[in-house]
Enzyme design. Structure first.
Site, mmCIF file in Angstrom:
data_model
loop_
_atom_site.group_PDB
_atom_site.id
_atom_site.type_symbol
_atom_site.label_atom_id
_atom_site.label_comp_id
_atom_site.label_asym_id
_atom_site.label_seq_id
_atom_site.Cartn_x
_atom_site.Cartn_y
_atom_site.Cartn_z
ATOM 1 N N LEU A 1 -0.980 1.759 -3.518
ATOM 2 C CA LEU A 1 0.388 1.457 -3.073
ATOM 3 C C LEU A 1 0.717 2.147 -1.757
ATOM 4 O O LEU A 1 0.202 3.213 -1.441
ATOM 5 C CB LEU A 1 1.407 1.832 -4.145
ATOM 6 C CG LEU A 1 1.497 3.274 -4.622
ATOM 7 C CD1 LEU A 1 2.449 4.096 -3.756
ATOM 8 C CD2 LEU A 1 1.987 3.274 -6.062
ATOM 9 N N ARG A 2 1.554 1.469 -0.993
ATOM 10 C CA ARG A 2 2.017 2.017 0.282
ATOM 11 C C ARG A 2 3.425 2.563 0.123
ATOM 12 O O ARG A 2 4.238 1.965 -0.582
ATOM 13 C CB ARG A 2 2.068 0.913 1.347
ATOM 14 C CG ARG A 2 0.724 0.460 1.806
ATOM 15 C CD ARG A 2 0.831 -0.886 2.475
ATOM 16 N NE ARG A 2 1.130 -1.935 1.483
ATOM 17 C CZ ARG A 2 1.256 -3.217 1.767
ATOM 18 N NH1 ARG A 2 1.146 -3.644 3.002
ATOM 19 N NH2 ARG A 2 1.513 -4.104 0.823
ATOM 20 N N CYS B 1 -1.507 10.038 3.149
ATOM 21 C CA CYS B 1 -2.742 9.506 2.555
ATOM 22 C C CYS B 1 -3.907 9.423 3.530
ATOM 23 O O CYS B 1 -4.922 10.084 3.332
ATOM 24 C CB CYS B 1 -2.471 8.126 1.974
ATOM 25 S SG CYS B 1 -1.161 8.172 0.758
ATOM 26 N N LYS C 1 -11.568 4.351 -3.916
ATOM 27 C CA LYS C 1 -10.250 4.719 -3.381
ATOM 28 C C LYS C 1 -10.393 5.306 -1.976
ATOM 29 O O LYS C 1 -9.697 4.916 -1.038
ATOM 30 C CB LYS C 1 -9.585 5.724 -4.331
ATOM 31 C CG LYS C 1 -8.393 6.437 -3.779
ATOM 32 C CD LYS C 1 -7.196 5.507 -3.599
ATOM 33 C CE LYS C 1 -6.144 6.159 -2.744
ATOM 34 N NZ LYS C 1 -4.895 5.437 -2.732
#
Ligand code: UGA
Length: 458
Positions: A147-148, A279, A223
């Protein structure tokens, strides 16, 4: 709901809260455990701890199936699945700090939850460590998210894929049932976060969101690989943009031309000041470190990181090239958040840009629609902050557009020009149209578009 479960989500950050809200909206009973009492109290009152579109409404909608607590016993008693979504911030050496994860696992080891799902981004091998900490009788799954921020809820509710790494067949079965309404997109649509049209139509034709099954290590690496690949695209396009600037090409035209090749695609090719946030900077460094520790020098990734760092300073160098020495000149930063739609300042290019401008003697002013309050606590006190961009621009020598908030595109740039002392706009996000800006009489350059630096003259 037929397959409703009692789930504990550990960590009420972006990932944890989005997951908790989504699971509650799917019909599960969700407990949210966080060590931050103020955050938990706020959530009990329905107050989101950070800005995220649609979160407040969704928390209210899901309230009947959401409980918040700081007490592990209350959180885990009778819970079938624990989803750990605590932060894994970078250490100064560049690897992931797993202290919060290990704390959560050690607490979990004292309770009886049969399946522990690690959602936090963790180095390869961490899920095997989790198994050792939790001991026999507890299964572990790796379930990274994609998710952003700014789209955290819609990315959670309408994912491209769900990734599950596990070693036992029954674990896949439990998570498939947990996420079934997401896979089938069978949950009720939220008026404030409508299902994307293409997805709605695809589901009507029988499409299901893919749930990818892998081993634990592959899920962990996937990921990092996803984020590193996206970061690589950004550094690559920023390099092409820098070449475009040198040779007089327009990066937006170049991207339009290459993005139509389905092998390349148009996404994540927006040239700018480089990637920031909580991130990409952290995960690229962590993956480079992980590789190094394994005896492999990940040269490409090191270059991606280096290019990203240099990109932030280019705007300052350009300002100096146009204005001459920056000492005593007033420079305005439009935007501070690392991207629009969030008030997050973690690893935001704006912070280093402000520091560098100060170091070169400039007077720095800054504005942001959402991040200003937070910024006041972090920025050097010499940076003057303004809620109203027009006020910030009064009498300034140059404008640096740092975050592409729609508000800045919508500014009355003719009016802005009347307020500025010198009409210099350096657009770090290609948010404005070079021709329109020049027609208004601005000395304007974007990233990889607009006139060459040597042709910009005041
Ligand atoms: C990123 C990923 O996009 C998510 O898939 C991932 O789940 C998340 O990290 C995570 O690991 O948790 P996020 O950091 O919220 O999400 O933000 P993005 O929208 O991906 O943007 C990251 C940075 O890249 C921003 O600074 C943005 O300005 C920059 N960017 C993005 C560009 O410079 N150019 C682009 O074309 C796209």
């Amino acid at each position: 709901m037929e397959n409703a479960k009692t789930v504990t989500v550990v960590g009420a950050g972006y990932v944890g809260l989005s997951t908790a809200v989504a699971l509650a909206l799917l019909g599960h009973e969700v407990r949210v455990l966080d060590t931050n009492a103020a955050r938990v109290e706020g959530l009990k009152r329905g107050e989101p701890p950070f800005y995220e579109p649609g979160l407040a409404e969704s928390l209210a909608q899901a309230a009947p199936r959401l409980r918040y607590t700081t007490d592990p016993a209350e959180a885990y008693d009778g819970s079938e699945v624990a989803i750990v979504a605590v932060g894994t911030p970078p250490t100064p050496a560049g690897h992931a700090d797993l202290r919060y994860l290990y704390q959560a696992l050690e607490t979990l080891a004292q309770h009886r939850v049969g399946l522990v799902v690690v959602k936090s981004t963790v180095p390869v091998g961490t899920n095997q460590d989790a198994k050792r900490i939790l001991g026999p009788g507890v299964a572990v799954a790796s379930n990274p998210e994609f998710l952003r921020q700014g789209q955290a809820l819609s990315d959670t509710l309408y994912p491209d894929r769900i990734l599950v790494g596990a070693e036992e067949e029954w674990v896949f079965g439990v998570l498939e049932r947990l996420y079934q309404p997401l896979v089938e997109q069978s949950f009720e649509e939220l008026p404030w976060l409508p299902r994307p049209k293409a997805l709605r139509e695809a589901v009507a034709r029988g499409y299901r969101v893919p749930l990818v099954r892998t081993g634990l290590e592959s899920a962990e690496l996937a990921k990092y690989a996803a984020n590193a690949f996206l970061a690589t695209r950004i550094s690559f396009i920023n390099e092409i943009a820098n070449v475009a600037e040198a040779v007089g090409a327009d990066i937006e035209e170049v991207v339009r031309a290459i993005g139509l090749d389905p092998r390349i695609g148009p996404h994540f090719l927006k040239a700018g000041l480089g990637y920031g946030g909580s991130c990409f900077p952290k995960d690229t460094r962590a993956l480079a470190y992980l590789a190094k520790r394994g005896g492999y020098d990940f040269k490409l990734l090191r270059a991606v990181i280096e290019v990203n760092q240099a990109q932030r300073y280019r705007l300052v160098e350009k300002a100096e090239a146009v204005l001459g020495r920056l000492t005593g000149q007033t420079v305005v930063l439009l935007g501070l958040a690392f991207k629009p739609g969030t008030d997050d300042l973690r690893d935001a290019p704006s912070l280093e840009i402000a520091e560098e401008l100060l170091a070169r003697g400039a007077r720095v002013r800054a504005t942001d629609p959402k991040a200003l309050e937070l910024a006041k606590q972090i920025l050097d006190p010499r940076v003057e902050t303004f809620a109203d961009p027009l006020e910030a621009l009064e009498g300034a020598d140059a404008v640096l557009l740092v975050t592409e908030w729609p508000e800045y595109r919508a500014l009355d740039w003719a009016e802005v020009k009347r307020r500025l002392r010198r009409p210099v706009v350096l657009d770090g996000r290609n948010a404005l149209d070079p021709r329109a800006m020049e027609a208004l009489g601005y000395v304007y350059q974007g990233i990889g578009r607009g006139r060459k630096l040597s042709e910009l003259a005041l």
